[in-house]
Design an enzyme around this catalytic site. Structure first.
Site, PDB file in Angstrom:
ATOM      1  CG  HIS A 169      -2.018  -0.995   1.169  1.00 44.70           C
ATOM      2  ND1 HIS A 169      -3.176  -0.805   0.436  1.00 44.70           N
ATOM      3  CD2 HIS A 169      -2.149  -2.210   1.751  1.00 44.70           C
ATOM      4  CE1 HIS A 169      -3.967  -1.854   0.579  1.00 44.70           C
ATOM      5  NE2 HIS A 169      -3.368  -2.730   1.366  1.00 44.70           N
ATOM      6  CG  ASP A 176      -6.861  -3.457   1.404  1.00 44.40           C
ATOM      7  OD1 ASP A 176      -6.265  -4.161   0.567  1.00 44.40           O
ATOM      8  OD2 ASP A 176      -6.434  -3.249   2.551  1.00 44.40           O
ATOM      9  CD  GLU A 234      -4.834  -9.448   3.050  1.00 45.93           C
ATOM     10  OE1 GLU A 234      -4.855  -8.452   2.292  1.00 45.93           O
ATOM     11  OE2 GLU A 234      -4.158  -9.479   4.085  1.00 45.93           O
ATOM     12  CG  HIS A 237      -4.181  -6.997  -0.921  1.00 45.30           C
ATOM     13  ND1 HIS A 237      -3.611  -6.251   0.079  1.00 45.30           N
ATOM     14  CD2 HIS A 237      -3.221  -7.136  -1.872  1.00 45.30           C
ATOM     15  CE1 HIS A 237      -2.367  -5.956  -0.244  1.00 45.30           C
ATOM     16  NE2 HIS A 237      -2.108  -6.488  -1.431  1.00 45.30           N
TER      17      HIS A 237
END
Length: 257
Positions: A169, A176, A234, A237
């Site tokens: 990130h 996300d 995830e 993500h």
């Protein structure tokens, strides 16, 4: 004497031990946590508010020293008036005293002990630098403290891929996200909440409903079609495949103008 709060997101708390990192302004954060957090738990409380010889000086300095000069005498007196009540409340509550001096090792030991007893621990690691008039900045080194508490678990999470040593990130190319129903404005059911570190959050996990799995695949397909790459643990993500700064980790405050 405390405002009434409504605890949001309780359903996302895992069973058993966990660290809840809170961010609060002055005394109401620990009080609200003590009153409303379900199950066995302990709450960080500034140690000076638990010792009668330290309450008055700490309370005045932390809560009221910024008041107009002409009225400070009242709050200095009031700090002494609340001392017996503060000592009673914070010592009777399920609290862990927090110290910023040599006694700090006591805080660490008590926290680890509670976690080993399968209790939740709510910690408040903010410093005095305000982010806005309610929320304060986190202290430098707070993450290192969390790692100390959860050393074994953190290492396991790193190995499982949920937490990166350096977050993608911070390169500015990872996001996300989820999907919304445009008519209702509500999030679609994805079968698990954000940042739920479990096999249930794997995009291809089959132990959820067909609708939940379908929602994940719709999101995944849309992101792939637009040049983003998913990860396998995830569902929320995604990272831009052609990152403009693949080796640069940015560190600067982001403010809304």
């Amino acid at each position: 004497f405390s405002p009434k709060y409504r605890l949001v997101g309780v359903e996302n708390l895992p069973e058993g031990a966990c660290v809840i990192a809170g961010n609060h302004c002055q005394m109401y954060g620990p009080i609200a946590t003590e009153l409303y957090t379900p199950g066995p738990h302990k709450t960080w409380c500034i140690g000076e508010m638990m010792h009668k010889e330290e309450v008055a000086d700490y309370a005045y300095q932390d809560f009221w020293s910024g008041k107009p000069r002409y009225i400070r005498w009242f709050f200095r007196l009031f700090s002494h008036m609340i001392t017996p009540l503060a000592v009673l409340i914070f010592n009777q509550a399920d609290t862990i005293p927090v110290y910023h001096d040599a006694r700090g090792v006591t805080t660490f030991k008590e926290t680890v002990k509670c976690l080993c007893n399968d209790e939740k621990v709510a910690i408040f690691p903010e410093c005095y630098d305000e982010h806005n008039n309610i929320v304060h900045e986190f202290q430098e080194g707070f993450v290192d403290v969390a790692k100390l508490y959860w050393r074994k678990t953190k290492q396991e999470l790193f190995k499982k891929g949920y937490i990166a040593g350096k977050s993608s990130h911070s390169r500015g190319s990872t996001i996300d996200l989820t999907l919304l129903d445009m008519k209702s404005g509500k999030e679609l059911d994805m079968g698990s909440p954000f940042d739920f570190f479990s096999e249930v959050s794997h995009p291809d996990y089959k132990g959820i409903t067909e609708e939940q799995y379908s929602n994940r695949m719709v999101l995944r397909d849309l992101m792939l079609q637009n040049g983003f790459v998913p990860i396998d643990c995830e569902w929320w993500h995604f990272t831009l495949e052609d990152e403009p700064y693949p080796d640069t980790y940015f560190e600067f405050p982001v403010v809304r103008k």
